[in-house]
Design a protein around this motif. Structure first.
Motif, PDB file in Angstrom:
ATOM      1  N   GLN A  15       0.832  -1.431  -0.101  1.00  0.00           N
ATOM      2  CA  GLN A  15      -0.113   0.131   0.018  1.00  0.00           C
ATOM      3  C   GLN A  15       0.747   1.037  -0.102  1.00  0.00           C
ATOM      4  OE1 GLN A  15      -0.764  -2.516   2.563  1.00  0.00           O
ATOM      5  NE2 GLN A  15      -2.178  -3.544   1.356  1.00  0.00           N
ATOM      6  N   CYS A  16       1.744   1.328  -1.012  1.00  0.00           N
ATOM      7  CA  CYS A  16       2.714   2.423  -1.126  1.00  0.00           C
ATOM      8  C   CYS A  16       1.839   3.814  -1.241  1.00  0.00           C
ATOM      9  CB  CYS A  16       3.656   2.141  -2.316  1.00  0.00           C
ATOM     10  SG  CYS A  16       5.002   3.330  -2.245  1.00  0.00           S
ATOM     11  N   GLY A  17       2.247   4.717  -0.458  1.00  0.00           N
ATOM     12  CA  GLY A  17       1.749   5.909  -0.384  1.00  0.00           C
ATOM     13  C   GLY A  17       2.466   6.868  -1.451  1.00  0.00           C
ATOM     14  N   SER A  18       3.718   6.293  -2.030  1.00  0.00           N
ATOM     15  CA  SER A  18       4.324   7.365  -2.894  1.00  0.00           C
ATOM     16  C   SER A  18       4.158   6.577  -4.282  1.00  0.00           C
ATOM     17  CB  SER A  18       5.750   7.239  -2.577  1.00  0.00           C
ATOM     18  OG  SER A  18       5.944   7.937  -1.313  1.00  0.00           O
ATOM     19  N   ALA A  19       3.314   5.921  -4.711  1.00  0.00           N
ATOM     20  CA  ALA A  19       3.196   5.026  -5.795  1.00  0.00           C
ATOM     21  C   ALA A  19       2.721   6.005  -6.993  1.00  0.00           C
ATOM     22  CB  ALA A  19       2.470   3.923  -5.735  1.00  0.00           C
ATOM     23  N   TYR A  20       2.135   6.860  -6.623  1.00  0.00           N
ATOM     24  CA  TYR A  20       1.700   7.591  -7.704  1.00  0.00           C
ATOM     25  C   TYR A  20       3.051   8.668  -8.460  1.00  0.00           C
ATOM     26  CZ  TYR A  20       2.711  12.006  -4.617  1.00  0.00           C
ATOM     27  OH  TYR A  20       3.042  12.641  -3.513  1.00  0.00           O
ATOM     28  N   LYS A  21       3.951   8.545  -7.847  1.00  0.00           N
ATOM     29  CA  LYS A  21       5.150   9.255  -8.268  1.00  0.00           C
ATOM     30  C   LYS A  21       5.983   8.301  -9.456  1.00  0.00           C
ATOM     31  CE  LYS A  21       6.559  11.216  -3.822  1.00  0.00           C
ATOM     32  NZ  LYS A  21       7.508  11.242  -2.944  1.00  0.00           N
ATOM     33  N   LYS A  22       5.803   7.131  -9.474  1.00  0.00           N
ATOM     34  CA  LYS A  22       6.315   6.025 -10.264  1.00  0.00           C
ATOM     35  C   LYS A  22       5.392   5.311 -11.026  1.00  0.00           C
ATOM     36  CE  LYS A  22      10.526   6.601  -8.599  1.00  0.00           C
ATOM     37  NZ  LYS A  22      11.615   7.044  -9.489  1.00  0.00           N
ATOM     38  N   ASN A  23       4.119   4.968 -10.579  1.00  0.00           N
ATOM     39  CA  ASN A  23       3.427   4.242 -11.403  1.00  0.00           C
ATOM     40  C   ASN A  23       2.414   4.990 -12.261  1.00  0.00           C
ATOM     41  OD1 ASN A  23       1.859   2.026 -12.012  1.00  0.00           O
ATOM     42  ND2 ASN A  23       0.539   1.925 -10.207  1.00  0.00           N
ATOM     43  N   VAL A  24       3.046   5.609 -13.286  1.00  0.00           N
ATOM     44  CA  VAL A  24       2.501   6.440 -14.420  1.00  0.00           C
ATOM     45  C   VAL A  24       2.113   5.615 -15.525  1.00  0.00           C
ATOM     46  CG1 VAL A  24       2.882   8.321 -15.614  1.00  0.00           C
ATOM     47  CG2 VAL A  24       3.932   8.445 -13.526  1.00  0.00           C
ATOM     48  N   GLN A  25       1.062   5.508 -16.040  1.00  0.00           N
ATOM     49  CA  GLN A  25       0.363   4.816 -17.025  1.00  0.00           C
ATOM     50  C   GLN A  25      -0.384   5.906 -17.645  1.00  0.00           C
ATOM     51  OE1 GLN A  25      -2.124   1.755 -15.427  1.00  0.00           O
ATOM     52  NE2 GLN A  25      -0.429   0.663 -14.416  1.00  0.00           N
ATOM     53  N   VAL A  26      -0.450   5.470 -19.209  1.00  0.00           N
ATOM     54  CA  VAL A  26      -1.078   6.272 -20.010  1.00  0.00           C
ATOM     55  C   VAL A  26      -2.013   5.533 -20.895  1.00  0.00           C
ATOM     56  CG1 VAL A  26      -0.729   7.860 -22.155  1.00  0.00           C
ATOM     57  CG2 VAL A  26       0.836   7.988 -20.363  1.00  0.00           C
ATOM     58  N   PRO A  27      -3.306   5.448 -20.508  1.00  0.00           N
ATOM     59  CA  PRO A  27      -4.250   4.846 -21.150  1.00  0.00           C
ATOM     60  C   PRO A  27      -4.422   4.957 -22.827  1.00  0.00           C
ATOM     61  CG  PRO A  27      -5.444   6.350 -19.868  1.00  0.00           C
ATOM     62  CD  PRO A  27      -3.909   6.309 -19.530  1.00  0.00           C
ATOM     63  N   VAL A  28      -4.880   4.049 -23.651  1.00  0.00           N
ATOM     64  CA  VAL A  28      -4.915   4.026 -24.902  1.00  0.00           C
ATOM     65  C   VAL A  28      -6.277   4.031 -25.383  1.00  0.00           C
ATOM     66  CG1 VAL A  28      -4.134   3.190 -27.131  1.00  0.00           C
ATOM     67  CG2 VAL A  28      -2.502   3.448 -25.474  1.00  0.00           C
ATOM     68  N   CYS A  29      -6.930   4.855 -26.220  1.00  0.00           N
ATOM     69  CA  CYS A  29      -8.290   4.756 -26.606  1.00  0.00           C
ATOM     70  C   CYS A  29      -8.175   3.533 -27.423  1.00  0.00           C
ATOM     71  CB  CYS A  29      -8.477   5.754 -27.596  1.00  0.00           C
ATOM     72  SG  CYS A  29     -10.415   5.799 -28.098  1.00  0.00           S
ATOM     73  N   PRO A  30      -9.453   2.490 -27.208  1.00  0.00           N
ATOM     74  CA  PRO A  30      -9.531   1.147 -27.870  1.00  0.00           C
ATOM     75  C   PRO A  30      -9.984   1.570 -29.232  1.00  0.00           C
ATOM     76  CG  PRO A  30     -11.118   1.535 -26.104  1.00  0.00           C
ATOM     77  CD  PRO A  30     -10.172   2.708 -26.107  1.00  0.00           C
ATOM     78  N   LEU A  31     -10.481   2.464 -29.495  1.00  0.00           N
ATOM     79  CA  LEU A  31     -11.171   2.734 -30.983  1.00  0.00           C
ATOM     80  C   LEU A  31     -10.005   3.543 -32.013  1.00  0.00           C
ATOM     81  CD1 LEU A  31     -14.488   4.045 -29.876  1.00  0.00           C
ATOM     82  CD2 LEU A  31     -13.929   1.769 -30.494  1.00  0.00           C
ATOM     83  N   CYS A  32      -9.313   4.513 -31.400  1.00  0.00           N
ATOM     84  CA  CYS A  32      -8.656   5.161 -32.254  1.00  0.00           C
ATOM     85  C   CYS A  32      -7.106   5.055 -31.878  1.00  0.00           C
ATOM     86  CB  CYS A  32      -8.840   6.905 -32.306  1.00  0.00           C
ATOM     87  SG  CYS A  32      -8.562   7.837 -30.747  1.00  0.00           S
ATOM     88  N   ASN A  33      -6.650   4.279 -30.911  1.00  0.00           N
ATOM     89  CA  ASN A  33      -5.295   3.653 -30.559  1.00  0.00           C
ATOM     90  C   ASN A  33      -4.522   5.316 -30.150  1.00  0.00           C
ATOM     91  OD1 ASN A  33      -5.779   1.337 -30.843  1.00  0.00           O
ATOM     92  ND2 ASN A  33      -5.283   1.145 -32.923  1.00  0.00           N
ATOM     93  N   SER A  34      -5.208   6.297 -29.694  1.00  0.00           N
ATOM     94  CA  SER A  34      -4.414   7.308 -29.275  1.00  0.00           C
ATOM     95  C   SER A  34      -4.234   7.414 -28.114  1.00  0.00           C
ATOM     96  CB  SER A  34      -4.916   8.712 -29.892  1.00  0.00           C
ATOM     97  OG  SER A  34      -6.249   8.716 -29.323  1.00  0.00           O
ATOM     98  N   PRO A  35      -3.114   7.970 -27.497  1.00  0.00           N
ATOM     99  CA  PRO A  35      -2.666   8.037 -26.138  1.00  0.00           C
ATOM    100  C   PRO A  35      -3.659   9.238 -25.218  1.00  0.00           C
ATOM    101  CG  PRO A  35      -1.020   8.833 -27.073  1.00  0.00           C
ATOM    102  CD  PRO A  35      -1.898   8.207 -28.070  1.00  0.00           C
ATOM    103  N   ILE A  36      -4.188   8.954 -24.134  1.00  0.00           N
ATOM    104  CA  ILE A  36      -5.319   9.817 -23.532  1.00  0.00           C
ATOM    105  C   ILE A  36      -4.492  10.307 -22.427  1.00  0.00           C
ATOM    106  CG2 ILE A  36      -7.426   9.938 -22.781  1.00  0.00           C
ATOM    107  CD1 ILE A  36      -7.467   9.220 -25.610  1.00  0.00           C
ATOM    108  N   PRO A  37      -4.332  11.687 -22.387  1.00  0.00           N
ATOM    109  CA  PRO A  37      -3.658  12.178 -20.832  1.00  0.00           C
ATOM    110  C   PRO A  37      -4.625  12.157 -19.776  1.00  0.00           C
ATOM    111  CG  PRO A  37      -4.223  13.951 -22.371  1.00  0.00           C
ATOM    112  CD  PRO A  37      -4.577  12.639 -23.266  1.00  0.00           C
ATOM    113  N   VAL A  38      -3.976  11.653 -18.667  1.00  0.00           N
ATOM    114  CA  VAL A  38      -4.781  11.552 -17.375  1.00  0.00           C
ATOM    115  C   VAL A  38      -4.262  12.224 -16.297  1.00  0.00           C
ATOM    116  CG1 VAL A  38      -5.685  10.012 -15.726  1.00  0.00           C
ATOM    117  CG2 VAL A  38      -5.845   9.317 -18.515  1.00  0.00           C
TER     118      VAL A  38
END
Length: 144
Positions: A43-66
């Motif tokens: 339950q790392c409280g600092s995981a947000y610093k390293k655990n960066v994921q960029v989701p990809v739209c399943p329709l147009c395959n473009s990365p979506i900034p979150v």
């Protein structure tokens, strides 16, 4: 023979296992055993610093900034509703578009197969000048 300083205890309160190959979390920099090194496992409280994921739209395959704190599924859903550049007609593009020019042949190829003599586009079966009755040049059709 003892090797002082090599053993460390897991920082997880429920574990506290003595480990001779301790692992250091790259986010919170605490020491953990192999069972608690993952961010979710301790339950790392600092995981947000390293655990960066960029989701990809399943329709147009473009990365979506979150942005931090946003739920990726909600952001991707909003993108699909508003900004998505998905075009269903692009998905159904035909691959075999190069039609054979030999009269009576209805075959199509993925790539152009151009005759050196007449410059026409033919299928694999009719690509040789003798196979499509080439009349493009006065040069000999075959050296054989």
């Amino acid at each position: 023979m003892e090797l002082p300083g090599l053993d460390r205890r897991c920082s997880q309160r429920s574990c506290r296992r003595l480990d001779f190959l301790p692992l250091k979390c790259d986010a919170c920099e605490d020491i953990f055993c192999k069972d608690h090194i993952r961010y979710d496992d301790h339950q790392c409280g600092s995981a947000y610093k390293k655990n960066v994921q960029v989701p990809v739209c399943p329709l147009c395959n473009s990365p979506i900034p979150v942005q931090r704190g946003e739920i990726p599924d909600v952001v991707v859903g909003a993108h699909m509703d508003k900004d998505c550049s998905y075009n269903p007609t692009q998905q159904k593009q035909r691959i075999f578009i190069n039609k054979c020019l030999k009269p009576g042949c209805k075959r199509k190829e993925m790539m152009k197969v151009v005759c050196d003599q007449c410059g026409g586009n033919f299928c694999i079966k009719h690509r040789h000048p003798l196979d499509h009755d080439c009349r493009g040049s006065s040069r000999p059709v075959s050296k054989a």
